[in-house]
Design a protein around this motif. Structure first.
Motif, PDB file in Angstrom:
ATOM      1  N   THR A 122       0.745  -1.143   0.091  1.00 32.15           N
ATOM      2  CA  THR A 122      -0.203  -0.118  -0.052  1.00 32.15           C
ATOM      3  C   THR A 122       0.691   1.166  -0.133  1.00 32.15           C
ATOM      4  OG1 THR A 122      -1.781   1.040   0.918  1.00 32.15           O
ATOM      5  CG2 THR A 122      -0.307   0.331   2.515  1.00 32.15           C
TER       6      THR A 122
ATOM      7  N   ARG B 283      -8.268   7.581  -0.485  1.00 27.82           N
ATOM      8  CA  ARG B 283      -9.417   6.508  -0.466  1.00 27.82           C
ATOM      9  C   ARG B 283      -9.983   6.822   0.891  1.00 27.82           C
ATOM     10  NH1 ARG B 283     -10.292   2.895  -4.984  1.00 27.82           N
ATOM     11  NH2 ARG B 283      -9.089   3.494  -6.482  1.00 27.82           N
TER      12      ARG B 283
ATOM     13  N   CYS C  13     -19.915  -0.100  15.312  1.00 27.57           N
ATOM     14  CA  CYS C  13     -19.749   1.207  15.193  1.00 27.57           C
ATOM     15  C   CYS C  13     -20.632   2.295  15.527  1.00 27.57           C
ATOM     16  CB  CYS C  13     -19.071   1.950  13.872  1.00 27.57           C
ATOM     17  SG  CYS C  13     -17.868   0.636  13.090  1.00 27.57           S
TER      18      CYS C  13
ATOM     19  N   ARG D 215      -4.066  -5.896   3.213  1.00 31.36           N
ATOM     20  CA  ARG D 215      -4.395  -4.389   3.050  1.00 31.36           C
ATOM     21  C   ARG D 215      -5.621  -3.732   2.864  1.00 31.36           C
ATOM     22  NH1 ARG D 215      -2.437  -3.312  -3.288  1.00 31.36           N
ATOM     23  NH2 ARG D 215      -4.322  -4.170  -4.197  1.00 31.36           N
ATOM     24  N   ASN D 216      -6.705  -4.729   2.734  1.00 27.98           N
ATOM     25  CA  ASN D 216      -8.027  -4.017   2.744  1.00 27.98           C
ATOM     26  C   ASN D 216      -8.617  -3.520   3.799  1.00 27.98           C
ATOM     27  OD1 ASN D 216      -8.848  -4.700  -0.493  1.00 27.98           O
ATOM     28  ND2 ASN D 216      -8.221  -6.735   0.475  1.00 27.98           N
TER      29      ASN D 216
ATOM     30  N   GLY E 264     -15.612  -4.144   1.866  1.00 32.21           N
ATOM     31  CA  GLY E 264     -15.422  -2.631   1.990  1.00 32.21           C
ATOM     32  C   GLY E 264     -16.234  -1.782   1.052  1.00 32.21           C
ATOM     33  N   ASN E 265     -16.166  -2.313  -0.263  1.00 35.30           N
ATOM     34  CA  ASN E 265     -16.905  -1.325  -1.324  1.00 35.30           C
ATOM     35  C   ASN E 265     -18.336  -1.581  -1.047  1.00 35.30           C
ATOM     36  OD1 ASN E 265     -17.819  -0.833  -4.221  1.00 35.30           O
ATOM     37  ND2 ASN E 265     -15.659  -0.079  -3.831  1.00 35.30           N
TER      38      ASN E 265
ATOM     39  N   HIS F  63     -19.658   9.356  12.700  1.00 34.89           N
ATOM     40  CA  HIS F  63     -18.649   8.084  12.767  1.00 34.89           C
ATOM     41  C   HIS F  63     -17.505   8.553  11.847  1.00 34.89           C
ATOM     42  CE1 HIS F  63     -16.861   4.453  13.115  1.00 34.89           C
ATOM     43  NE2 HIS F  63     -17.423   3.776  12.007  1.00 34.89           N
TER      44      HIS F  63
ATOM     45  N   ASN G 168     -14.556   6.840   6.971  1.00 33.38           N
ATOM     46  CA  ASN G 168     -13.969   7.379   5.559  1.00 33.38           C
ATOM     47  C   ASN G 168     -14.365   8.746   5.466  1.00 33.38           C
ATOM     48  OD1 ASN G 168     -13.709   7.497   2.826  1.00 33.38           O
ATOM     49  ND2 ASN G 168     -13.322   5.412   2.747  1.00 33.38           N
TER      50      ASN G 168
ATOM     51  N   ARG H 290     -14.642  10.185   2.594  1.00 35.69           N
ATOM     52  CA  ARG H 290     -15.581  10.256   1.555  1.00 35.69           C
ATOM     53  C   ARG H 290     -17.102  10.034   1.777  1.00 35.69           C
ATOM     54  NH1 ARG H 290     -14.072   6.412  -2.753  1.00 35.69           N
ATOM     55  NH2 ARG H 290     -13.017   5.166  -1.113  1.00 35.69           N
ATOM     56  N   ILE H 291     -17.378   9.087   3.205  1.00 28.46           N
ATOM     57  CA  ILE H 291     -18.455   8.888   3.620  1.00 28.46           C
ATOM     58  C   ILE H 291     -19.061  10.109   4.442  1.00 28.46           C
ATOM     59  CG2 ILE H 291     -19.989   7.491   5.160  1.00 28.46           C
ATOM     60  CD1 ILE H 291     -17.976   5.191   4.598  1.00 28.46           C
TER      61      ILE H 291
ATOM     62  N   ASN I 260     -10.347   4.607  11.990  1.00 32.06           N
ATOM     63  CA  ASN I 260     -11.706   4.238  12.418  1.00 32.06           C
ATOM     64  C   ASN I 260     -11.507   3.397  13.663  1.00 32.06           C
ATOM     65  OD1 ASN I 260     -14.354   2.850  12.630  1.00 32.06           O
ATOM     66  ND2 ASN I 260     -14.179   2.114  10.599  1.00 32.06           N
TER      67      ASN I 260
END
Ligand code: UT7
Length: 327
Positions: free
Chosen positions: A29, A37, A113, A152-153, A219-220, A254, A257, A259-260, A284
């Motif tokens: 990574t 990301r 979470c 790595r994910n 994840g996605n 929370h 990420n 982007r979220i 996180n």
């Protein structure tokens, strides 16, 4: 009207910092990928001899000190976690013992979470009904113990720590105005820890051989659900209280990420400067992320008396929810 008002906040994180550059040495990574990301730059990792209760107890002491109350005055301790010290007894009971909160009922709450928001909901109900007067709600995790540092994910995402709040019964107009909590178990398999548990006991070799003790996440898929659910929970809070986003002083979402978080702010039309972000420092931390952020916002002077503050979470289960607070 009797309300649950936050009178103290506290947080505690491990000393050890694991940066994106450190992770470059562990998995394939790089800092640029992780930053663009996720928004994460570094996270805190517990040392040997540090447990979930270690950080929870410290965060609790800080919240109690700010509230100016003694542990003996607590009626209830609710601790959200998916990484307890032991399968049982509840980590909340260990914290109760460490604090000397001998009059408090103590239990853990498993909502991933969303654990802290679920905890606020339970605390608010107890206070409003008159069953409890002073309640400690915590989110506490040592996720580094269930993360596969060769994957790595997932290993780039998570960190350790705890945040806590003291809630007290109050007859004024400040405090929790509403909580909304939701569950959708149909997607439980997208984010979970397969073992140890009754399906995959630690006493069966496959649990160890197949590394079922590590957290797993699609994840996605989780990302897409998180964006929708956090937006829905935020809208539920605004609609129930008949307020518009421009009346909010701060959104504390929370921290999973960036982007979220940005998508959630956009969904309700909130400018960036009104959205609290600290995931670059901690990654996180699951149930701990909102109370750590709330404590930081409080210490930074970003919460003024009378401000409307919206908390918003999403996690494994799926669980999600929001809390609107008049500070
Ligand atoms: O806390 C509760 C909920 N949790 C969350 O909300 C987390 C939600 N999910 C996410 O935050 C994002 O899905 C991730 C950050 C986990 C992943 O971001 P993404 O944009 O969804 O990436 P992706 O999984 O679609 O992977 C894109 C590419 C893949 O390569 P290919 O197949 O396109 O060649 C991955 O193998 O990025 C690759 N990749 C990596 N590359 C460098 C995945 N992880 C890494 C990595 N470094 N650490």
């Amino acid at each position: 009207m009797l309300r649950a008002r936050i009178t103290g906040t506290g947080s505690a994180v491990p000393e050890h910092v694991l940066t994106n550059y450190d992770l470059e040495k562990l998995v394939d990574t790089n800092d640029e990928w992780i930053t663009t990301r996720t928004g994460i730059k570094e996270r805190r990792i517990a040392a040997a001899g540090e447990y979930t209760s270690t950080f929870a107890t410290l965060a609790a002491r800080r919240a109690l000190a700010m509230a100016g109350i003694s542990p003996e005055e607590l009626d209830l301790i609710i601790l959200g976690t998916v990484t307890p010290d032991f399968p049982f007894p509840a980590t909340a009971c260990i914290v109760q013992h460490e604090l000397g909160a001998k009059h408090a009922v103590a239990f853990d709450l498993s909502a991933a979470c969303s654990g802290f928001i679920y905890g606020l909901n339970m605390a608010e109900a107890q206070i409003r009904s008159g069953m409890a007067k002073k309640v400690l709600v915590l989110g506490a995790e040592v996720l580094s113990r269930v993360v596969d540092f060769s994957d790595r994910n997932t290993c780039i995402l998570f960190g350790d720590g705890s945040g806590a709040v003291v809630l007290e019964a109050d007859n004024g107009d400040r405090g929790i105005l509403s909580t909304h909590i939701f569950s959708n178990g149909s997607h439980w398999g997208l984010l979970y820890q397969p073992g140890p548990g009754s399906r995959n006991p630690a006493s069966v070799a496959a649990t160890i051989d197949d590394k079922l003790y590590y957290l797993r996440m699609e994840g996605n898929d989780v990302f897409k659900h998180a964006v929708r659910a956090m937006g829905d929970a935020a809208v539920a809070a605004l609609e129930a209280n008949q307020i518009h986003a421009d009346q909010l002083a701060l959104l504390i979402p929370h921290q999973a990420n960036r982007r979220i978080i940005e998508a959630t702010g956009k969904r309700i039309g909130l400018p960036e400067e009104k959205v609290f972000v600290n995931l670059h420092k901690y990654g996180n931390t699951s149930s701990a992320s909102i109370p750590i952020a709330l404590d930081e916002a409080n210490h930074e002077g970003r919460l003024k008396s009378g401000d409307l503050v919206l908390l918003d979470a999403f996690g494994g289960g799926f669980t999600y929810g929001s809390a609107l607070i008049k500070w």
